[in-house]
Enzyme design. Structure first.
Site, PDB file in Angstrom:
ATOM      1  N   GLY A  18       0.830  -1.206   0.000  1.00 51.21           N
ATOM      2  CA  GLY A  18       0.000   0.000   0.000  1.00 51.21           C
ATOM      3  C   GLY A  18       0.863   1.254   0.000  1.00 51.21           C
ATOM      4  CB  SER A  20       0.905   3.559  -4.605  1.00 49.85           C
ATOM      5  OG  SER A  20      -0.375   3.110  -4.233  1.00 49.85           O
ATOM      6  N   GLY A  22      -1.279   7.384   0.869  1.00 51.17           N
ATOM      7  CA  GLY A  22      -1.754   7.316   2.257  1.00 51.17           C
ATOM      8  C   GLY A  22      -0.683   6.914   3.263  1.00 51.17           C
ATOM      9  NE  ARG A  43      -5.555  -3.128  -5.806  1.00 48.92           N
ATOM     10  CZ  ARG A  43      -6.773  -2.888  -5.366  1.00 48.92           C
ATOM     11  NH1 ARG A  43      -7.709  -3.812  -5.497  1.00 48.92           N
ATOM     12  NH2 ARG A  43      -7.084  -1.746  -4.811  1.00 48.92           N
ATOM     13  CB  VAL A  52       9.115   5.184  -7.455  1.00 52.42           C
ATOM     14  CG1 VAL A  52      10.621   5.239  -7.712  1.00 52.42           C
ATOM     15  CG2 VAL A  52       8.732   3.824  -6.893  1.00 52.42           C
ATOM     16  CG  LEU A  73      -0.074  -7.219  -1.903  1.00 52.82           C
ATOM     17  CD1 LEU A  73       0.176  -6.021  -0.997  1.00 52.82           C
ATOM     18  CD2 LEU A  73       1.165  -8.090  -1.984  1.00 52.82           C
ATOM     19  CE1 TYR A 168     -10.734  -0.665   7.616  1.00 56.37           C
ATOM     20  CE2 TYR A 168     -11.635  -0.273   9.804  1.00 56.37           C
ATOM     21  CZ  TYR A 168     -10.610  -0.143   8.880  1.00 56.37           C
ATOM     22  OH  TYR A 168      -9.453   0.506   9.234  1.00 56.37           O
ATOM     23  CE  LYS A 172      -7.848  -2.462   8.665  1.00 58.73           C
ATOM     24  NZ  LYS A 172      -6.484  -2.463   8.104  1.00 58.73           N
TER      25      LYS A 172
HETATM   26  N1  LIG Z   1      -7.580   6.088   6.605  1.00 52.96           N
HETATM   27  C1  LIG Z   1      -8.042   5.737   7.795  1.00 52.96           C
HETATM   28  O1  LIG Z   1      -8.872   6.440   8.417  1.00 52.96           O
HETATM   29  C2  LIG Z   1      -7.536   4.492   8.456  1.00 52.96           C
HETATM   30  C3  LIG Z   1      -7.784   4.316   9.826  1.00 52.96           C
HETATM   31  C4  LIG Z   1      -7.348   3.178  10.457  1.00 52.96           C
HETATM   32  C5  LIG Z   1      -6.654   2.215   9.742  1.00 52.96           C
HETATM   33  N2  LIG Z   1      -6.423   2.410   8.422  1.00 52.96           N
HETATM   34  C6  LIG Z   1      -5.671   1.372   7.715  1.00 52.96           C
HETATM   35  O2  LIG Z   1      -4.422   1.906   7.328  1.00 52.96           O
HETATM   36  C7  LIG Z   1      -4.006   1.306   6.106  1.00 52.96           C
HETATM   37  C8  LIG Z   1      -3.730   2.376   5.075  1.00 52.96           C
HETATM   38  O3  LIG Z   1      -4.910   3.102   4.865  1.00 52.96           O
HETATM   39  P1  LIG Z   1      -4.972   4.372   3.900  1.00 52.96           P
HETATM   40  O4  LIG Z   1      -6.131   5.160   4.343  1.00 52.96           O
HETATM   41  O5  LIG Z   1      -3.635   4.954   3.786  1.00 52.96           O
HETATM   42  O6  LIG Z   1      -5.374   3.626   2.543  1.00 52.96           O
HETATM   43  P2  LIG Z   1      -5.450   4.203   1.041  1.00 52.96           P
HETATM   44  O7  LIG Z   1      -5.182   5.642   0.965  1.00 52.96           O
HETATM   45  O8  LIG Z   1      -6.729   3.686   0.467  1.00 52.96           O
HETATM   46  O9  LIG Z   1      -4.258   3.393   0.347  1.00 52.96           O
HETATM   47  C9  LIG Z   1      -4.379   2.002   0.237  1.00 52.96           C
HETATM   48  C10 LIG Z   1      -3.155   1.443  -0.434  1.00 52.96           C
HETATM   49  O10 LIG Z   1      -3.289   0.014  -0.493  1.00 52.96           O
HETATM   50  C11 LIG Z   1      -3.157  -0.425  -1.859  1.00 52.96           C
HETATM   51  N3  LIG Z   1      -3.998  -1.609  -2.038  1.00 52.96           N
HETATM   52  C12 LIG Z   1      -5.335  -1.702  -1.847  1.00 52.96           C
HETATM   53  N4  LIG Z   1      -5.751  -2.952  -2.130  1.00 52.96           N
HETATM   54  C13 LIG Z   1      -4.663  -3.652  -2.492  1.00 52.96           C
HETATM   55  C14 LIG Z   1      -4.453  -4.997  -2.931  1.00 52.96           C
HETATM   56  N5  LIG Z   1      -5.453  -5.878  -3.031  1.00 52.96           N
HETATM   57  N6  LIG Z   1      -3.200  -5.385  -3.237  1.00 52.96           N
HETATM   58  C15 LIG Z   1      -2.172  -4.504  -3.148  1.00 52.96           C
HETATM   59  N7  LIG Z   1      -2.308  -3.233  -2.750  1.00 52.96           N
HETATM   60  C16 LIG Z   1      -3.547  -2.816  -2.435  1.00 52.96           C
HETATM   61  C17 LIG Z   1      -3.593   0.787  -2.679  1.00 52.96           C
HETATM   62  O11 LIG Z   1      -3.077   0.814  -4.000  1.00 52.96           O
HETATM   63  P3  LIG Z   1      -3.842   0.123  -5.250  1.00 52.96           P
HETATM   64  O12 LIG Z   1      -5.288   0.527  -5.132  1.00 52.96           O
HETATM   65  O13 LIG Z   1      -3.146   0.690  -6.447  1.00 52.96           O
HETATM   66  O14 LIG Z   1      -3.643  -1.332  -5.108  1.00 52.96           O
HETATM   67  C18 LIG Z   1      -2.965   1.923  -1.865  1.00 52.96           C
HETATM   68  O15 LIG Z   1      -1.589   2.001  -2.129  1.00 52.96           O
HETATM   69  C19 LIG Z   1      -5.122   0.356   5.716  1.00 52.96           C
HETATM   70  O16 LIG Z   1      -4.829  -0.945   6.179  1.00 52.96           O
HETATM   71  C20 LIG Z   1      -6.336   0.907   6.448  1.00 52.96           C
HETATM   72  O17 LIG Z   1      -7.315  -0.059   6.704  1.00 52.96           O
HETATM   73  C21 LIG Z   1      -6.845   3.515   7.769  1.00 52.96           C
HETATM   74  C1  LIG Z   2     -14.231   8.289  26.683  1.00 48.92           C
HETATM   75  C2  LIG Z   2     -14.669   7.506  25.579  1.00 48.92           C
HETATM   76  C3  LIG Z   2     -14.669   8.370  24.386  1.00 48.92           C
HETATM   77  C4  LIG Z   2     -14.867   7.557  23.234  1.00 48.92           C
HETATM   78  C5  LIG Z   2     -14.846   8.407  22.026  1.00 48.92           C
HETATM   79  C6  LIG Z   2     -14.938   7.501  20.909  1.00 48.92           C
HETATM   80  C7  LIG Z   2     -14.849   8.209  19.619  1.00 48.92           C
HETATM   81  C8  LIG Z   2     -14.922   7.167  18.576  1.00 48.92           C
HETATM   82  C9  LIG Z   2     -14.121   7.534  17.456  1.00 48.92           C
HETATM   83  C10 LIG Z   2     -13.780   6.285  16.715  1.00 48.92           C
HETATM   84  C11 LIG Z   2     -12.891   6.597  15.620  1.00 48.92           C
HETATM   85  C12 LIG Z   2     -12.839   5.415  14.707  1.00 48.92           C
HETATM   86  C13 LIG Z   2     -11.944   5.650  13.621  1.00 48.92           C
HETATM   87  C14 LIG Z   2     -11.834   4.427  12.749  1.00 48.92           C
HETATM   88  C15 LIG Z   2     -11.292   4.826  11.532  1.00 48.92           C
HETATM   89  C16 LIG Z   2     -10.891   3.800  10.505  1.00 48.92           C
HETATM   90  O1  LIG Z   2     -10.521   2.571  10.923  1.00 48.92           O
HETATM   91  C17 LIG Z   2     -11.728   3.926   9.331  1.00 48.92           C
HETATM   92  N1  LIG Z   2     -11.718   5.278   8.842  1.00 48.92           N
HETATM   93  C18 LIG Z   2     -11.416   2.970   8.229  1.00 48.92           C
HETATM   94  O2  LIG Z   2     -10.488   3.415   7.307  1.00 48.92           O
END
Ligand SMILES: NC(=O)c1ccc[n+]([C@@H]2O[C@H](COP(=O)([O-])OP(=O)(O)OC[C@H]3O[C@@H](n4cnc5c(N)ncnc54)[C@H](OP(=O)(O)O)[C@@H]3O)[C@@H](O)[C@H]2O)c1
Ligand SMILES: CCCCCCCCCCCCCCC[C@@H](O)[C@@H](N)CO
Length: 303
Positions: A18, A20, A22, A43, A52, A73, A168, A172
């Site tokens: 991932g 490329s 974020g 991808r 890059v 992947l 989702y 996770k």
């Molecule tokens: N953004 C949030 O709020 C958040 C919060 C908590 C956790 N996360 C986690 O943090 C990680 C990064 O999130 P992000 O928000 O930075 O994501 P993003 O901006 O959507 O970027 C996702 C990256 O993963 C690649 N990707 C997606 N599917 C793929 C596959 N099947 N094979 C290979 N590469 C793949 C994408 O490129 P291609 O599409 O070109 O393949 C891209 O480079 C993720 O695991 C996400 O669940 C995100």
């Molecule tokens: C004292 C208790 C306070 C609790 C506050 C809870 C706030 C809840 C906020 C939850 C944030 C969730 C964020 C999840 C984000 C990602 O995983 C999602 N954007 C997927 O990409």
């Protein structure tokens, strides 16, 4: 404060899925600043090539290797080919593995398609599983020591249960379960395991998920501020430096981590116990409020 166990990335080969955009792209940038050779994997070829070009700006050595491999992947054979190509192209076994690839497709459970559930599980859980499986098989075969594997979950990988995230959240949780096992087992090969649990990150993926996210989910999520991908990448590497197993980067993450720690190691027993106490008091109120919001939505939906 003294930061112990600073991890040495200098001249080591990091493989960032991932990478490329974020979180993955920002993590790759921070690794390059620390002297690491880096391969990013995703991808879309044109996005990888553009990334890059961006990464090259942060080089600290003229001969620092920065490359990409293309793979879906969620497919194991493509994943093992990507790892082998990264090793071949750079001449070095990838030993610092960052599984950042992921996606999120929120919506109301009753309204989501079967494909939606498959996509989130394939992209999040299986891409991480196959990356670790392929990478560790090469690391073990090549006898590489001092390797690190980092999985990316979410604060939703802990028992928080936000409405709108039914496709989702289980993926996770699965990553967390995988990490729990790998943390113990990979010690056999001197491979350290870390799992990162971020809250909201302002990335292109976040923009995309907001297109299908129910208004109620946005409202609840909005209760906590997000971070930039760079802030998250720095927090992630800092957690690895401190040899943390479960890494969080915000208040909600620290609360939920500590009330659902189970047998996982603590990072700082005093601070962690403090978070645990606050969480034990605050979360029941939070849950009651969330349930109230969902029940109020019933009226909106039935009109
Ligand atoms: N953004 C949030 O709020 C958040 C919060 C908590 C956790 N996360 C986690 O943090 C990680 C990064 O999130 P992000 O928000 O930075 O994501 P993003 O901006 O959507 O970027 C996702 C990256 O993963 C690649 N990707 C997606 N599917 C793929 C596959 N099947 N094979 C290979 N590469 C793949 C994408 O490129 P291609 O599409 O070109 O393949 C891209 O480079 C993720 O695991 C996400 O669940 C995100
Ligand atoms: C004292 C208790 C306070 C609790 C506050 C809870 C706030 C809840 C906020 C939850 C944030 C969730 C964020 C999840 C984000 C990602 O995983 C999602 N954007 C997927 O990409």
């Amino acid at each position: 404060m003294i930061t112990k166990n600073i991890v040495n990335y200098d001249k080591k080969h990091s493989f960032v899925t991932g990478g490329s955009q974020g979180l993955g792209l920002s993590t790759a940038i921070e690794l390059i600043k620390r002297g690491s050779n880096v391969t990013i994997c995703a991808r879309n070829k044109s996005k990888l090539s553009k990334a890059v070009d961006e990464l090259t700006k942060y080089k600290v050595y003229d001969d620092q290797y920065i490359g990409y491999t293309i793979a879906d992947l969620s497919d194991y054979s493509q994943t093992i080919s990507a790892l082998n190509k990264a090793k071949r192209d750079s001449g070095e076994t990838p030993s610092m593995i960052f599984c950042c690839a992921g996606c999120s497709t929120p919506g109301w459970f009753a309204e989501m398609s079967v494909d939606n559930f498959m996509k989130d599980m394939q992209t999040n859980y299986y891409s991480a599983l196959w990356t670790v499986k392929a990478a560790t098989s090469i690391i073990i075969q090549d006898g590489i020591k001092d390797s690190h594997v980092t999985l990316v979950s979410s604060v939703l990988g802990f028992p928080l249960g936000l409405p709108g995230y039914s496709s989702y959240t289980p993926s996770k949780h699965a990553i967390r379960g995988l990490g729990d096992t790998l943390r113990t087992e990979l010690q056999l090969y001197d491979i350290r395991t870390h799992v990162y649990f971020p809250g909201t990150i302002y990335t292109p993926g976040y923009e995309t998920e907001n297109e299908t996210k129910p208004a109620l989910t946005k409202k609840i999520e909005g209760a906590a501020d997000g971070l930039t991908p760079q802030e998250c990448a720095i927090a992630l590497l800092k957690g690895i430096d401190k040899d943390e197993y479960q890494i969080t980067s915000d208040f909600v993450g620290s609360l939920i981590k500590n009330i659902s720690r189970g047998a996982s190691p603590t990072n700082n027993i005093l601070i962690d116990t403090f978070y645990l106490l606050i969480a034990a008091i605050a979360f029941p109120f939070w849950r009651i409020y969330m349930d109230y919001l969902v029940k109020s939505e019933k009226k909106v939906k039935n009109h």
